[in-house]
Enzyme design. Sequence first.
Site, PDB file in Angstrom:
ATOM      1  N   GLU A 540     -43.307 -22.418 -96.734  1.00 21.13           N
ATOM      2  CA  GLU A 540     -42.345 -23.046 -97.632  1.00 21.13           C
ATOM      3  C   GLU A 540     -41.081 -23.485 -96.889  1.00 21.13           C
ATOM      4  OE1 GLU A 540     -40.704 -23.994-101.589  1.00 21.13           O
ATOM      5  OE2 GLU A 540     -42.731 -23.512-100.900  1.00 21.13           O
ATOM      6  N   THR A 736     -45.311 -21.644-106.449  1.00 14.48           N
ATOM      7  CA  THR A 736     -46.148 -20.510-106.060  1.00 14.48           C
ATOM      8  C   THR A 736     -45.392 -19.458-105.264  1.00 14.48           C
ATOM      9  OG1 THR A 736     -46.889 -21.750-104.114  1.00 14.48           O
ATOM     10  CG2 THR A 736     -48.242 -21.902-106.090  1.00 14.48           C
ATOM     11  N   CYS A 737     -44.313 -19.852-104.589  1.00 16.72           N
ATOM     12  CA  CYS A 737     -43.558 -18.875-103.809  1.00 16.72           C
ATOM     13  C   CYS A 737     -42.922 -17.818-104.708  1.00 16.72           C
ATOM     14  CB  CYS A 737     -42.458 -19.567-103.006  1.00 16.72           C
ATOM     15  SG  CYS A 737     -43.078 -20.745-101.815  1.00 16.72           S
ATOM     16  N   PHE A 738     -42.612 -18.227-105.937  1.00 16.59           N
ATOM     17  CA  PHE A 738     -41.897 -17.320-106.848  1.00 16.59           C
ATOM     18  C   PHE A 738     -42.735 -16.944-108.065  1.00 16.59           C
ATOM     19  CE2 PHE A 738     -38.929 -20.534-105.061  1.00 16.59           C
ATOM     20  CZ  PHE A 738     -38.305 -19.716-104.134  1.00 16.59           C
TER      21      PHE A 738
END
Length: 770
Positions: A540, A736-738
């Site tokens: 990211e 998607t990172c969070f």
Amino acid sequence: MFRFRRKDSKNGDAKKGASSGSLKKGKSGGAAATGPGAVNVGNGTTVFRVMVPENVRPGEEFQVYAGSRIVRVRCPPDSKSGQSLQITVPTDPGADAGSQKQGAGAPPPGAVGSSERSGASKNDESPPLEDSPNVQRIPEDASGGPPAYMVTIPDGTQGGTQFPVTIQGQQLMVTCPENARPGTQVRIVPPPPPADSSPNAGGRNGSGSGTSMSDKDDKTQLFEVEVPRGVKPGQPFALLAGGVRVLVTCPVNASPGQRIRFKLPLALTQKRTEPLTGAAAVRLSYDKDGWTRTIRVSDMKFQWIRVDNAGDIETDKKRFDIKNSAYVRKLDLRPGDDPRIRTGVLSLVPAGEASVDSKIKNSEGRDLVSYGQIANAQVKPFEEKADWFQETCAQLCVEWNEGHMRMNVRRAFLLGDSVDAVMSLSRKDLRKLWRFEFIGEMGIDAGGLAREWFQLVTEEIFDPDMGLWQSSAVNQMSMEVNPASEWCCEDHLVYYRFLGRVMGKALFDRQLVAGHMVQYIYKHMLGWPVAFNDLQTVDEEYYNSLKQLETLVKSGEDLEMLCLDFTTTQEVLGNKEEIELVKGGADMEVTNDNFPEYLEACLKYKLLDRVRSQLNELLLGFFDVIPEPLLTVFDFQELELLMCGLPTIDMDDWKEHTEYSGEYDDMPEHEVCQWFWEVVTDWDQEMKARLLQFVTGTSGVPSRGFGVLQGNDGNIRKFTLHGVPVGMCLYPRAHTCFNRIDLPIYETKDDLAEKLKLAVTMVATGFDIE
């Protein structure tokens, strides 16, 4: 040739073994095994001597009787007609002792061994083959039975051997009776010839841009189309023919406005009668711009094309485009030093240049699945796709009477013994039935031991402590290849080839693997396009830094002020190393002019180059078992579900451990949030799993539930519904990172249901839904 030292299980003990460059031959025969390894277990074999018939050339196949069965034999390269061969075939399980006696079970005199025709097809332009001179038809009697013929046995033919004749335009193989000799006549009744093709009724009924006309061959349909404006000779263009999007190349002697003709198989244009459901129906309803797979008329291969809203092909740009450019992995297979192990060269090519066969052949080289069957399976719902896939694998499986594999492993040395066993097998052995035995333990493998073996082996090889895989920097539930694996595990490439074979065999045998991989690896396995946005699922921070550079270029800032070059930094065991993205990259400064090439080099490095050797072995092992065309029916989300299984989702646990932010901050009772949960609860397991893939990047659920869902930093980041105005984004958007989904404040539940299903489904196509 090379050797490797590997760790056995997790006890750290080292043991010598064979690698992909030096393989041990698998044990054979039916004797019980006393040690670990793969044992080829057969039901016994019988040796026959046969003579190569006349007119059979080296490499061609012919049929003979072996006992009471007909078998196909391929003429060796160094043999010729009239030469005697020795063949070994499995013992007929239905034959008893009496059938081995002279004359018992033998084929009747003049038995026809094959009814194959010499040509690929019969057409009006080729005259029918005349009957052989040694063939005489017997006058028909009043019974009205099928026509019979007297055939004179030619010179040089011995009892039990075959000779070819032509009757009614068919080339047949006739077996000479044991008590017959040259000059003797035998009576045969040949099979009826195939019915002639009848023209399709009807005139012009094509759809889209093509006009359909009947064709003499009932297996194909002729279409006529006008070359569109702007299309140059030799340039491809897309159109709908019979409801199917196809890719047609303009002939060199044609020009815009001129009409050209092409043929398509009827199996490809036949309409589906069953209603579509779930993701398949959504995809067809929203056929938007983006990358899509189509049939190339010139050679009937599947090829990726990018179409715009009007359905026209967007030609490949010569320079990298951050929004539209995409690449597909290309694996060139080559024979290895060991016949059981192929080698290959892995690379990324522009998506528009990538193609894959649309047919699947069996072990005899005959077509098992056609392009029409694959194309029809591509639009089936996931469950129907999976059933079709498994049915096809069952047809590719080696029959039990040709032998099966007994895999003997020690539980204390599970991984080491498994590597030795699997890597000793040929590609044919990989498609045999496997039966497992844990040495020293009582138990018969009726399926349970196989499930346990696949689970334990894949758990161990995906374990980060092994050094081959590591948790993704973006999603802790997904695993990515460790670029530094060669420093963590001796002869690491053998393990990637082994894992590829295990994953392929798991798919082949309806088994599951224990590791979820990052999305771009599934795309590489399928030969799907990877684009700039895929960097976000890998790194990211790296992705955001490149986007910031793009913003600077668009605003007119000079990149030379940043003193960047075509290199990147890779950290290996705490040591930082400078890697050139292109040859001579350290001496190439990044400028506004060459910025597209810099982005292209960054994408290729992150998505392939840094783990090229590992992925090369993984894919080679995987395709040792699974034919690549068979995978074209799935998208990357479906492949993960097929390999790892549909997750067990506790809706109450999911709701309880969901956070609310933005316009829904601490408002789980908000009307739109309630609609969201009502819609998701009504979805089937596949759609729920796809929602998880959309928001978290994987279908995996933590063993302790949604309460311990992790983000890219390894900390707990629960599933989050983030409220945004509809004017900010029309469709739900995932981070998607969070583990967060931006959910617009829709006015109706139906609007939410439609937009959410579309967003979740279309993410696998690469289409732009903004």
